[in-house]
Enzyme design. Sequence first.
Site, short mmCIF file in Angstrom:
data_model
loop_
_atom_site.label_atom_id
_atom_site.label_comp_id
_atom_site.label_asym_id
_atom_site.label_seq_id
_atom_site.Cartn_x
_atom_site.Cartn_y
_atom_site.Cartn_z
N ASP A 1 50.15 33.84 46.11
CA ASP A 1 48.64 34.08 46.02
C ASP A 1 48.35 33.68 43.81
O ASP A 1 49.85 33.35 43.14
CB ASP A 1 48.59 35.93 45.03
N HIS A 2 47.77 32.47 44.21
CA HIS A 2 47.63 31.42 43.32
C HIS A 2 47.63 31.78 41.68
O HIS A 2 47.22 31.18 40.67
CB HIS A 2 46.32 30.41 43.43
N ARG A 3 46.84 33.19 41.97
CA ARG A 3 46.68 34.01 40.35
C ARG A 3 47.52 34.22 40.04
O ARG A 3 47.28 34.60 38.76
CB ARG A 3 46.01 35.89 41.06
N VAL A 4 48.49 34.65 40.44
CA VAL A 4 50.01 34.94 39.99
C VAL A 4 50.79 33.69 40.02
O VAL A 4 51.59 34.01 38.57
CB VAL A 4 50.77 36.04 40.89
N PRO B 1 43.80 33.87 46.77
CA PRO B 1 43.44 32.14 46.65
C PRO B 1 44.93 31.53 47.18
O PRO B 1 45.85 31.83 46.56
CB PRO B 1 42.96 31.72 45.22
#
Length: 418
Positions: free
Chosen positions: A390-393, A223
């Site tokens: 990376d919007h997960r991180v 994402p």
Amino acid sequence: MYTVTMPQAGQTMEEGVVVRWLKAEGDSVSKGEPILEIETDKATLEVECGSTGVVRKILVAEGQTVPVHTPLAWVGSATEPLEPVVDATPPPSGTKPIETAPPAALQRTAVSPSAQTPAGRLKASPAARRIGRERSVDLTTIGTGRGPEGRIVVADVMAASMREPSCLPEPSVTASLGVSEATPTSQVALSPLAFEPGMVRRPMSRMRRAIARTLTLSKQTIPHFYVRGTIDAQALDDFRQREKRKYPCTINDVVVLACARAMRELPVFCCRMDGDDVVQYPDVNIGVAVGTEEGLIVPVVAAVQNMTLMKVAQETRRIAEAARAGRLERSAPGTMTVTNLGMFGIEEFEAIINPPEVAILAVGALRDGIVVKDRGVFPTRVMALNLSVDHRVIDGITAAKFLHRVKELLEKPSELPC
């Protein structure tokens, strides 16, 4: 007994092709001497032997594709029994056994003097060799190439292939598609493009397939979150000009150094994804995007937090030259990449994250602009920065803090170690 294995020359390399053996069974070889050429998805490079001895057994023939860490040859004394001690990393679990028959072709093919180096090797870029194999073009028939000192480059191979009638579809191609020879050419659909005179169909190279696979995975699974800003780059331009008088350096080198400082302060940018885990590294390892004849390669500058600007400039230039020459080397795991299209006049662009990294910074051109300060408008130099994370991180606020810190450092570059 020393075991020569398929090296992992790159973060994403999973397999390699044995292109050419430089030594035959029974030949002597010294430690550090090239013993074979391999092809990865990004380059053709030589593999050096890690021990002095005699090539006792070649395990993988030319043209075969095998996973990384697969044994390729055994090197030892002439009287040593062929029961090698594997002194390299074992192949991954699930690796299929390989044939141990020696290669059928260890003979050297003579080439014309115009296409040879003083040592007798064909002067051609790795990309040109690859395209030549894919399009069945004999490079020795090209003669002097368009590259430096007559080196054969991709343009020479493409021109030669266009002259070859074999590059056009054979009648059997249309027959296999259920089209009669009487069918007009304009009506022949080739998956699903209609064939026209002059068209050439060829498979994607290993490198282009690897790029396509990696970037498709990135866009489908990561994402992406974007933040962008424009910096007042007048001080940066002046700083680079002063330092450039002392040693070769670029705007990109200063950007890499500024990113290293910001990454040290925000260590989430020193992470990589590993499945559902986030792995944080102690060092600041930054990838630098390098354009080659066939595609993009991202060698890594390791431990940038310990470097001055002069050291960053030297290391970046070294790895970029090695990448363009097809000399890949094992590198530290990168966590972020810097990519720059400013030299082409591109003012701004968004970049795709190079997995499993967590961020990439796109740098635009240094250009004339204006800045509003103290209720006045002043001419200056400006430069756009676009950060993809990376919007997960990395959350949006963390991405904003990072870009803000990089902006501060680039607007006051004298605070960076030179």
